[in-house]
Design a protein around this motif. Structure first.
Motif, short mmCIF file in Angstrom:
data_model
loop_
_atom_site.label_atom_id
_atom_site.label_comp_id
_atom_site.label_asym_id
_atom_site.label_seq_id
_atom_site.Cartn_x
_atom_site.Cartn_y
_atom_site.Cartn_z
N GLU A 4 12.89 16.33 7.59
CA GLU A 4 12.52 17.40 6.67
C GLU A 4 13.28 17.14 5.38
O GLU A 4 14.52 17.10 5.38
CB GLU A 4 12.89 18.77 7.24
N VAL A 5 12.56 16.95 4.29
CA VAL A 5 13.18 16.54 3.03
C VAL A 5 12.97 17.64 1.99
O VAL A 5 11.84 18.01 1.68
CB VAL A 5 12.58 15.21 2.52
N LEU A 6 14.08 18.15 1.46
CA LEU A 6 14.05 19.21 0.46
C LEU A 6 14.42 18.63 -0.89
O LEU A 6 15.42 17.92 -1.02
CB LEU A 6 15.05 20.32 0.82
N VAL A 7 13.62 18.93 -1.90
CA VAL A 7 13.84 18.37 -3.23
C VAL A 7 13.58 19.46 -4.26
O VAL A 7 12.79 20.38 -4.02
CB VAL A 7 12.94 17.13 -3.46
N GLU A 8 14.22 19.36 -5.41
CA GLU A 8 14.22 20.50 -6.33
C GLU A 8 13.00 20.63 -7.22
O GLU A 8 12.81 21.68 -7.84
CB GLU A 8 15.48 20.49 -7.19
N ASP A 9 12.15 19.61 -7.30
CA ASP A 9 10.99 19.75 -8.18
C ASP A 9 9.85 18.84 -7.74
O ASP A 9 9.98 18.02 -6.84
CB ASP A 9 11.36 19.49 -9.65
N LEU A 10 8.71 19.01 -8.41
CA LEU A 10 7.51 18.27 -8.03
C LEU A 10 7.61 16.78 -8.35
O LEU A 10 7.04 15.95 -7.63
CB LEU A 10 6.28 18.86 -8.73
N SER A 11 8.32 16.43 -9.42
CA SER A 11 8.45 15.00 -9.74
C SER A 11 9.25 14.29 -8.66
O SER A 11 8.91 13.18 -8.24
CB SER A 11 9.10 14.81 -11.11
N GLY A 12 10.30 14.95 -8.17
CA GLY A 12 11.07 14.37 -7.07
C GLY A 12 10.25 14.26 -5.81
O GLY A 12 10.33 13.26 -5.09
N ILE A 18 6.10 8.71 -1.98
CA ILE A 18 5.77 7.29 -2.07
C ILE A 18 6.86 6.43 -1.44
O ILE A 18 6.59 5.44 -0.75
CB ILE A 18 5.54 6.87 -3.54
N LEU A 19 8.13 6.82 -1.63
CA LEU A 19 9.25 6.01 -1.19
C LEU A 19 9.56 6.14 0.29
O LEU A 19 9.93 5.16 0.95
CB LEU A 19 10.50 6.37 -2.00
N LEU A 20 9.45 7.35 0.83
CA LEU A 20 9.89 7.58 2.20
C LEU A 20 9.23 6.66 3.24
O LEU A 20 9.93 6.08 4.08
CB LEU A 20 9.67 9.04 2.58
N PRO A 21 7.90 6.48 3.21
CA PRO A 21 7.31 5.59 4.22
C PRO A 21 7.84 4.16 4.14
O PRO A 21 7.90 3.46 5.16
CB PRO A 21 5.81 5.64 3.89
N ARG A 22 8.23 3.75 2.94
CA ARG A 22 8.74 2.39 2.77
C ARG A 22 10.17 2.26 3.29
O ARG A 22 10.61 1.16 3.63
CB ARG A 22 8.65 1.99 1.30
N VAL A 23 10.89 3.37 3.34
CA VAL A 23 12.27 3.35 3.84
C VAL A 23 12.31 3.54 5.34
O VAL A 23 13.03 2.83 6.05
CB VAL A 23 13.12 4.44 3.14
N ILE A 24 11.55 4.50 5.87
CA ILE A 24 11.68 4.85 7.29
C ILE A 24 10.64 4.20 8.19
O ILE A 24 10.77 4.22 9.40
CB ILE A 24 11.64 6.38 7.48
N GLY A 25 9.59 3.62 7.59
CA GLY A 25 8.56 2.96 8.38
C GLY A 25 7.51 3.94 8.88
O GLY A 25 7.68 5.16 8.83
N GLU A 27 6.48 4.48 11.95
CA GLU A 27 6.65 5.06 13.28
C GLU A 27 7.40 6.39 13.26
O GLU A 27 7.50 7.07 14.29
CB GLU A 27 7.38 4.07 14.21
N HIS A 28 7.92 6.76 12.11
CA HIS A 28 8.64 8.02 11.97
C HIS A 28 7.85 8.96 11.05
O HIS A 28 7.01 8.51 10.26
CB HIS A 28 10.04 7.78 11.41
N THR A 29 8.13 10.24 11.14
CA THR A 29 7.39 11.23 10.37
C THR A 29 8.31 11.97 9.42
O THR A 29 9.54 11.97 9.59
CB THR A 29 6.68 12.23 11.29
N TYR A 30 7.71 12.62 8.44
CA TYR A 30 8.49 13.38 7.46
C TYR A 30 7.61 14.46 6.84
O TYR A 30 6.38 14.40 6.90
CB TYR A 30 9.03 12.47 6.35
N ARG A 31 8.28 15.42 6.24
CA ARG A 31 7.60 16.44 5.45
C ARG A 31 8.49 16.77 4.27
O ARG A 31 9.70 16.93 4.44
CB ARG A 31 7.33 17.69 6.29
N ILE A 81 17.14 16.30 5.03
CA ILE A 81 17.64 15.52 3.90
C ILE A 81 17.49 16.39 2.65
O ILE A 81 16.36 16.76 2.28
CB ILE A 81 16.86 14.20 3.73
N VAL A 82 18.59 16.71 2.02
CA VAL A 82 18.58 17.53 0.81
C VAL A 82 18.84 16.62 -0.39
O VAL A 82 19.89 16.00 -0.50
CB VAL A 82 19.64 18.64 0.87
N VAL A 83 17.85 16.53 -1.27
CA VAL A 83 17.95 15.66 -2.45
C VAL A 83 17.99 16.55 -3.69
O VAL A 83 17.07 17.33 -3.93
CB VAL A 83 16.75 14.69 -2.54
#
Length: 217
Positions: A4-12, A18-25, A27-31, A81-83
């Motif tokens: 679960e990824v929290l970010v402060e704005d739409l640009s982030g 775009i970046l997360l699938p390239r980092v975690i692959g 086989e893992h999921t995210y939101r 993950i808090v960004v």
């Protein structure tokens, strides 16, 4: 593993989508969850969040408490993950404030705090080749003057390199237009980024923290 990824704005959010699938692959999921700015922490970290407040820090204690309860049986498989941007804050003091939130969570979630230094645009500027690929007419003299993760008005520097009339012209159009422009930059530049050779230390911290979580799963 699910992130679960929290970010402060739409640009982030756009960059991370775009970046997360390239980092975690695959086989893992995210939101991802985008907020309307960073905001500030409440003095009472145990207070309920105000549903009318859409800023990240104002909602963060309640979010982490709820996440800790929801995934108490297996917190390490459901990390948060808090960004957020560091801006002009002291990194050590700000990180202590964020870590203090976990002390009021029972049970505690598995949370990682990643600070973009100075702003999220620093991660874009960490790969100047990607910026120049996305924007061939970018002002090289401006881009080449940038020192990675410098506290220098990061988004304004990127605007000076990419936007007609620079940051001054963009600011005159208001925060809404500026925010939309930041989103467009993230959407255009991020696909060209080489995540293995980004020169932003704060981006590398984010990338490596995710990989450490996966390695320990």
């Amino acid at each position: 593993m699910h992130f679960e990824v929290l970010v402060e704005d739409l640009s982030g959010q756009k960059a991370l989508e775009i970046l997360l699938p390239r980092v975690i692959g695959s086989e893992h999921t995210y939101r991802t969850h985008a907020y309307k700015g960073l905001g500030s922490l409440q003095r009472n970290l145990q207070a309920h969040s105000d549903p009318t407040t859409k800023q990240l820090l104002a909602n963060l204690p309640a979010i982490l408490r709820a996440h800790g309860k929801a995934y108490a049986a297996s917190p390490r498989h459901y990390p948060v993950i808090v960004v957020c941007d560091l801006d002009d804050k002291c990194p050590r003091a700000f990180r202590r404030e964020l870590l203090a939130i976990l002390d009021v969570c029972d049970p505690k979630p598995h949370a990682v705090f990643c600070l973009a230094v100075e702003e999220g645009e620093a991660w874009l500027l960490g790969d100047l080749a990607a910026v120049k690929t996305a924007y061939p007419k970018a002002k090289n003299a401006v881009l080449d003057s940038y020192a990675n993760d410098a506290v220098c008005g990061t988004w304004e520097l990127l605007a000076d390199a990419l936007y007609p009339g620079g940051a001054k012209a963009l600011k005159k159009k208001g925060s809404g237009v500026a925010g939309e422009q930041k989103r467009q930059w993230a959407e255009a530049i991020t696909p060209h980024m080489d995540i293995e050779h980004n020169n932003s230390p704060s981006f590398r911290y984010f990338r490596d923290k995710l990989r450490q979580l996966l390695a320990g799963a």
